[in-house]
Design an enzyme around this catalytic site. Structure first.
Site, PDB file in Angstrom:
ATOM      1  N   ILE A  50       0.867  -1.180   0.000  1.00  0.00           N
ATOM      2  CA  ILE A  50       0.000   0.000   0.000  1.00  0.00           C
ATOM      3  C   ILE A  50       0.907   1.234   0.000  1.00  0.00           C
ATOM      4  O   ILE A  50       1.546   1.534   1.012  1.00  0.00           O
ATOM      5  CB  ILE A  50      -0.924   0.008   1.247  1.00  0.00           C
ATOM      6  CG1 ILE A  50      -1.739  -1.290   1.323  1.00  0.00           C
ATOM      7  CG2 ILE A  50      -1.834   1.235   1.232  1.00  0.00           C
ATOM      8  CD1 ILE A  50      -2.485  -1.501   2.629  1.00  0.00           C
ATOM      9  N   GLU A  51       0.983   1.879  -1.161  1.00  0.00           N
ATOM     10  CA  GLU A  51       1.907   3.018  -1.280  1.00  0.00           C
ATOM     11  C   GLU A  51       1.216   4.324  -0.908  1.00  0.00           C
ATOM     12  O   GLU A  51       0.011   4.363  -0.651  1.00  0.00           O
ATOM     13  CB  GLU A  51       2.469   3.048  -2.713  1.00  0.00           C
ATOM     14  CG  GLU A  51       3.305   1.806  -2.979  1.00  0.00           C
ATOM     15  CD  GLU A  51       3.987   1.792  -4.339  1.00  0.00           C
ATOM     16  OE1 GLU A  51       3.682   2.661  -5.191  1.00  0.00           O
ATOM     17  OE2 GLU A  51       4.832   0.909  -4.549  1.00  0.00           O
ATOM     18  N   GLU A  62       4.056  -7.830   3.149  1.00  0.00           N
ATOM     19  CA  GLU A  62       4.325  -8.690   4.300  1.00  0.00           C
ATOM     20  C   GLU A  62       3.841  -8.038   5.591  1.00  0.00           C
ATOM     21  O   GLU A  62       3.198  -8.663   6.432  1.00  0.00           O
ATOM     22  CB  GLU A  62       5.827  -8.957   4.445  1.00  0.00           C
ATOM     23  CG  GLU A  62       6.465  -9.638   3.260  1.00  0.00           C
ATOM     24  CD  GLU A  62       6.985  -8.667   2.212  1.00  0.00           C
ATOM     25  OE1 GLU A  62       6.254  -7.721   1.845  1.00  0.00           O
ATOM     26  OE2 GLU A  62       8.112  -8.857   1.750  1.00  0.00           O
ATOM     27  N   CYS A  97      11.971  -6.959   2.268  1.00  0.00           N
ATOM     28  CA  CYS A  97      12.893  -5.872   2.617  1.00  0.00           C
ATOM     29  C   CYS A  97      13.356  -6.026   4.068  1.00  0.00           C
ATOM     30  O   CYS A  97      12.798  -6.815   4.842  1.00  0.00           O
ATOM     31  CB  CYS A  97      12.228  -4.511   2.396  1.00  0.00           C
ATOM     32  SG  CYS A  97      11.106  -4.017   3.721  1.00  0.00           S
TER      33      CYS A  97
END
Ligand code: THU
Length: 143
Positions: A50-51, A62, A97
């Protein structure tokens, strides 16, 4: 590739992660990520990335899955499957990440928690959190 998961569980997690790709909100990178998190209680929690226009508030798939589960008081997990690709086309493995590995470290046993990186139901790799995040700092360091 060592795993305690059943073949059927792995397949279901991969299929569920892939189903999350259209839900991703990724207007800035165009890179869609889907996750399926298997809890010890058998529930599967899903997530997508979700940017945000301000960039830094963006959330990875994640962490979306983890926060959905933990927000329901579920804190014990067996495995997560992650898939991703530009415009939702999976071409390669999508590795979690560093921030997501740290979040996993908070709730998972690094020696047993399994991370499935998949291209499809036939092509996947399984790692433990320990392998992807050696010497991680976790709750045990604070006691
Ligand atoms: N992303 C994830 O959701 N999970 C990963 O494992 C890697 C990166 C997202 C963050 C951002 O929305 C986009 O992918 C490009 O970095």
């Amino acid at each position: 590739m060592k795993t305690i998961l059943e073949k059927t569980e792995i397949k279901e997690l991969i299929e569920t992660a892939i189903k999350q790709l259209p839900k991703a909100y990724a207007p800035y990178s165009g890179f869609r990520v889907g996750a399926a998190l298997l809890a010890e209680n058998g529930n599967v929690y899903t997530g997508c990335n979700i940017e945000n226009a301000a960039y830094t508030p963006s959330n990875c798939a994640e962490r979306t899955a983890f926060f959905k589960a933990v927000g329901e008081e579920v804190r014990c997990f067996k495995a997560i499957c992650i898939v991703g690709g530009k415009d939702g086309m999976i071409k390669d493995y999508t590795e979690p990440c560093g921030v997501c590995r740290q979040v996993m470290m908070e709730f998972c046993n690094p020696e047993t928690f399994e991370i499935i990186l998949a291209k499809n139901t036939e092509n996947y790799k399984i790692w433990t959190l320990q392998e992807l995040f050696p010497m991680g700092f976790g709750p045990g360091n604070l006691v």
